[in-house]
Enzyme design. Structure first.
Site, PDB file in Angstrom:
ATOM      1  CB  THR A  52      -0.929   0.000   1.235  1.00 21.66           C
ATOM      2  OG1 THR A  52      -1.654  -1.234   1.267  1.00 21.66           O
ATOM      3  CG2 THR A  52      -1.913   1.143   1.193  1.00 21.66           C
ATOM      4  CE1 TYR A 139       1.139 -10.989   1.130  1.00 24.03           C
ATOM      5  CE2 TYR A 139       2.163  -8.846   0.821  1.00 24.03           C
ATOM      6  CZ  TYR A 139       1.029  -9.627   0.903  1.00 24.03           C
ATOM      7  OH  TYR A 139      -0.206  -9.048   0.763  1.00 24.03           O
ATOM      8  CE  LYS A 164       0.175  -9.049   4.451  1.00 23.99           C
ATOM      9  NZ  LYS A 164       0.550  -7.632   4.372  1.00 23.99           N
TER      10      LYS A 164
END
Length: 312
Positions: A52, A139, A164
């Site tokens: 983000t 990730y 994640k």
């Protein structure tokens, strides 16, 4: 290398945007205000300069400034994790810059472009993790997809502390959670799907209690209300927020590639922090889409107002 202290995350995890000036430079003053406001609102952790935050569009010097600004704004109230990734050489440089800037840990994003064999993915993770003594969360998404075996292998790297998921493959993730847990690893598992609230009920069922919230960046009241309702077993409020806010947000997000970032940035601006445009190749939402985003936020807040009225 000694194993780092396992981080403690409590509540909603905040992924700030990176504000830019009209000239395209990082606006550190607005960034400090954005980050500090999020922590004041109740964030359980800050993940700076990640997806983000447009990690993909940052160069090394401004990345260091962004992380340092966030660390200073947070002032040790919650953990601050910084993004790293790309080529192995770049990832190691950004990891070191994050440590120098005072970050508490790293979120390791996928390498770019290449298809990644499992042995190479483990080697990539090991090399980047070895660049600092910071704890690392890997990730699982895009071209960096771990199997049960490779997930266990990276969990054995001393400073890798978490996993994640951004694939949405619940069957595979459930098997990874079981495999790592069976290896007696004290490990953290996160739901990293875009607009993770829409899938968190399913992720909780397979042993993934933590999740990232892009919504928190622009509507912390809605993000926290959803989290608290989920924790309290308030299914009526959870379902109302999904129906009126989160599902419409996902439908709008999915209309244009990259809206998972630029809609959040537009939302931050709607809430009073003029964070500027996204950097290419992303594009900002159209005026019509920003108007729809405003309507969706209002609908979500109407749900909260109704819930408060019913509670009186």
């Amino acid at each position: 290398m000694n194993a780092p202290t396992r981080p403690h995350f409590d509540g909603v995890l905040f992924f700030p945007v990176t504000p830019f000036t009209e000239a395209g430079d990082v606006d550190v003053d607005l960034l400090a205000r954005h980050v500090s406001g999020g922590v004041d609102a109740g964030a359980g952790g800050v993940f700076i300069a990640c997806g983000t935050g447009e990690f993909h569009a940052l160069e090394l010097q401004e990345f260091g400034s962004i992380v340092r600004t966030a660390v200073e704004a947070v002032a040790s109230r919650v953990p601050v994790y910084a993004g790293t990734g790309g080529s192995v050489a770049q990832a190691k440089l950004f990891a070191k810059a994050a440590q120098d800037a005072g970050a508490d840990g790293l979120l390791l994003l996928p390498p770019y472009l290449v298809e990644v064999p499992q042995a190479g993915l483990v080697a990539y993770t090991r090399d980047v993790a070895a660049a600092t003594d910071l704890p690392v969360i890997v990730y699982n998404r895009n071209n960096a997809r771990y199997t049960e075996e490779s997930a266990v292998a990276v969990s054995n790297i001393p400073n890798v502390v978490g996993f994640k998921d951004g694939t949405g493959d619940l069957d595979q993730v459930a098997r990874i959670v079981r495999a790592v847990s069976d290896a007696d690893k004290d490990f953290l598992f996160f739901n990293g799907m875009p607009t993770a609230e829409t899938t968190q009920q399913a992720y909780r069922a397979i042993g993934v209690p933590l999740y990232s919230s892009a919504t928190f960046a622009f509507a912390p009241d809605l993000a926290l209300a959803f989290y608290n309702a989920l924790e309290a077993g308030n299914d009526a409020l959870v379902n109302a927020l999904l129906r009126e806010f989160f599902h419409p947000l996902v439908r709008l997000r999915d209309t244009v590639p990259g809206y998972a970032v630029s809609l959040v940035k537009a939302g931050v601006a709607l809430e009073g922090i003029p964070a500027g445009s996204v950097r290419p190749p992303l594009v900002m939402p159209t005026d019509d889409d920003i108007a729809e985003l405003r309507r969706i936020i209002a609908a979500g807040r109407a749900v909260l107002a109704d819930a408060l009225t019913e509670a009186v």
